[in-house]
Design a protein around this motif. Structure first.
Motif, short mmCIF file in Angstrom:
data_model
loop_
_atom_site.label_atom_id
_atom_site.label_comp_id
_atom_site.label_asym_id
_atom_site.label_seq_id
_atom_site.Cartn_x
_atom_site.Cartn_y
_atom_site.Cartn_z
N ALA A 151 0.83 -1.20 0.00
CA ALA A 151 0.00 0.00 0.00
C ALA A 151 0.86 1.25 0.00
N ALA A 152 1.91 1.27 0.83
CA ALA A 152 2.80 2.43 0.87
C ALA A 152 3.49 2.63 -0.48
N LYS A 153 3.87 1.54 -1.13
CA LYS A 153 4.53 1.65 -2.43
C LYS A 153 3.58 2.22 -3.47
N LEU A 154 2.32 1.80 -3.45
CA LEU A 154 1.34 2.35 -4.38
C LEU A 154 1.17 3.85 -4.16
N GLY A 155 1.13 4.25 -2.90
CA GLY A 155 1.03 5.68 -2.60
C GLY A 155 2.22 6.46 -3.10
N ARG A 156 3.42 5.92 -2.92
CA ARG A 156 4.64 6.58 -3.40
C ARG A 156 4.65 6.69 -4.92
N LEU A 157 4.22 5.63 -5.60
CA LEU A 157 4.18 5.65 -7.05
C LEU A 157 3.21 6.73 -7.55
N ALA A 158 2.06 6.83 -6.90
CA ALA A 158 1.11 7.88 -7.28
C ALA A 158 1.75 9.25 -7.08
N ARG A 159 2.45 9.43 -5.97
CA ARG A 159 3.09 10.71 -5.68
C ARG A 159 4.10 11.08 -6.76
N GLN A 160 4.77 10.10 -7.32
CA GLN A 160 5.80 10.37 -8.32
C GLN A 160 5.22 10.69 -9.70
N LEU A 161 3.90 10.61 -9.83
CA LEU A 161 3.26 10.98 -11.09
C LEU A 161 2.73 12.42 -11.06
N VAL A 162 3.14 13.19 -10.04
CA VAL A 162 2.78 14.61 -10.00
C VAL A 162 4.05 15.41 -9.72
N HIS A 163 4.02 16.67 -10.13
CA HIS A 163 5.17 17.55 -9.90
C HIS A 163 4.93 18.57 -8.79
N GLY A 164 3.67 18.95 -8.60
CA GLY A 164 3.37 20.01 -7.64
C GLY A 164 3.04 19.48 -6.26
N ASP A 165 2.59 20.38 -5.41
CA ASP A 165 2.18 20.01 -4.05
C ASP A 165 0.77 19.42 -4.08
N ILE A 166 0.59 18.31 -3.38
CA ILE A 166 -0.71 17.66 -3.30
C ILE A 166 -1.51 18.30 -2.16
N VAL A 167 -2.73 18.72 -2.45
CA VAL A 167 -3.57 19.35 -1.43
C VAL A 167 -4.73 18.44 -1.02
N GLU A 168 -5.04 17.46 -1.85
CA GLU A 168 -6.14 16.56 -1.51
C GLU A 168 -5.90 15.19 -2.14
N VAL A 169 -6.25 14.14 -1.41
CA VAL A 169 -6.15 12.78 -1.94
C VAL A 169 -7.37 11.99 -1.49
N ARG A 170 -7.93 11.27 -2.43
CA ARG A 170 -9.09 10.43 -2.14
C ARG A 170 -8.75 8.99 -2.54
N PHE A 171 -8.97 8.07 -1.62
CA PHE A 171 -8.69 6.66 -1.85
C PHE A 171 -10.00 5.89 -1.94
N THR A 172 -10.15 5.10 -3.00
CA THR A 172 -11.26 4.15 -3.09
C THR A 172 -10.68 2.75 -2.95
N LEU A 173 -11.07 2.05 -1.90
CA LEU A 173 -10.50 0.75 -1.59
C LEU A 173 -11.49 -0.36 -1.95
N TYR A 174 -10.94 -1.50 -2.36
CA TYR A 174 -11.75 -2.62 -2.83
C TYR A 174 -11.45 -3.89 -2.04
N ASP A 175 -12.49 -4.68 -1.87
CA ASP A 175 -12.40 -6.05 -1.36
C ASP A 175 -11.61 -6.10 -0.05
N SER A 176 -10.48 -6.84 -0.02
CA SER A 176 -9.72 -7.01 1.21
C SER A 176 -9.18 -5.68 1.74
N PHE A 177 -8.71 -4.82 0.85
CA PHE A 177 -8.25 -3.50 1.29
C PHE A 177 -9.36 -2.74 2.01
N ALA A 178 -10.57 -2.82 1.49
CA ALA A 178 -11.70 -2.10 2.08
C ALA A 178 -12.05 -2.68 3.46
N ARG A 179 -11.92 -3.97 3.62
CA ARG A 179 -12.31 -4.62 4.88
C ARG A 179 -11.29 -4.44 5.98
#
Length: 223
Positions: free
Chosen positions: A25-53
């Motif tokens: 999960a942390a690696k997925l978050g880091r990968l998402a972060r590396q696809l932007v150049h600016g400062d992130i002000v908001e993040v929304r996570f939609t979780l599925y199945d086992s992640f959601a539970r």
């Protein structure tokens, strides 16, 4: 002989109870972060199945959020990600979703930068801290790598792949793998080029400035 690494068997050095629910999960978050150049002000996570539970009990939510803020898999800050994000003024939310036919440890990450630009990444944690990116900004992918990589966002046209690979060869960067993903012929496309060596952001900036029809270039550290 198996091609699996030791990390595939015992998992990476990390904070948290589960390589799938925390390190991945942390690696997925880091990968998402590396696809932007600016400062992130908001993040929304939609979780599925086992992640959601299990995202509360296994710390998946904290790991995702900590990764988006740039923390490593073994960082103690992951445990306090929600507090840190609140202190920084980073808005975050978690919601449960449903999709058929996806890996049980899956998430959609939606990022908003301070300039209003929005970026989305979908991915799955597949075990041992390994992940696969299944889409970038709505374009279906199948990206699974542990190597440094350059990601180009460009217009699909004849010759652009040759121009990119020529540029990398001139920089003495050895290509370990390359995948192209596109929405349609002549439309938006992403190319992921895995590189054997490390490289700096100056190379990605030069690539963006040199070749026509490249809208953006991102550096994936994969560490």
């Amino acid at each position: 002989m198996s091609n699996n690494s030791l990390f595939d068997v015992i998992g990476p050095i990390m904070v948290g109870p589960s390589s799938s629910h925390t390190a991945g999960a942390a690696k997925l978050g880091r990968l998402a972060r590396q696809l932007v150049h600016g400062d992130i002000v908001e993040v929304r996570f939609t979780l599925y199945d086992s992640f959601a539970r299990t995202y509360r009990g296994h710390g998946t939510g904290k790991a995702l959020l900590g990764g988006v803020m740039g923390y490593d898999l073994d960082s103690e800050e992951l445990k306090h990600a929600e507090t840190i994000a609140t202190f920084r003024g980073l808005k975050f939310s978690f919601e449960e979703g449903h999709k058929d036919g996806i890996h049980p440890n899956s998430v959609d990450i939606h990022l908003t930068e301070d300039n209003g630009k929005k970026t989305s990444l979908s991915g799955s944690s597949i075990g041992g801290g390994n992940v696969v990116i299944t889409s970038i900004n709505g374009i279906e992918t199948r990206l699974q790598t542990n190597l440094p990589a350059i990601v180009t966002h460009h217009r699909d046209r004849v010759g652009i792949l040759a121009e990119i690979t020529k540029f990398l060869a001139e920089k003495k960067l050895n290509i370990a793998g390359m995948n192209l993903y596109r929405s349609a012929v002549g439309k938006d496309a992403y190319m992921v080029v895995e590189i054997d060596q490390t490289f700096d952001d100056a190379i990605s900036q030069e690539l963006r400035d040199l070749i026509d029809d490249i809208m953006d270039v991102f550096v994936i550290e994969n560490r």
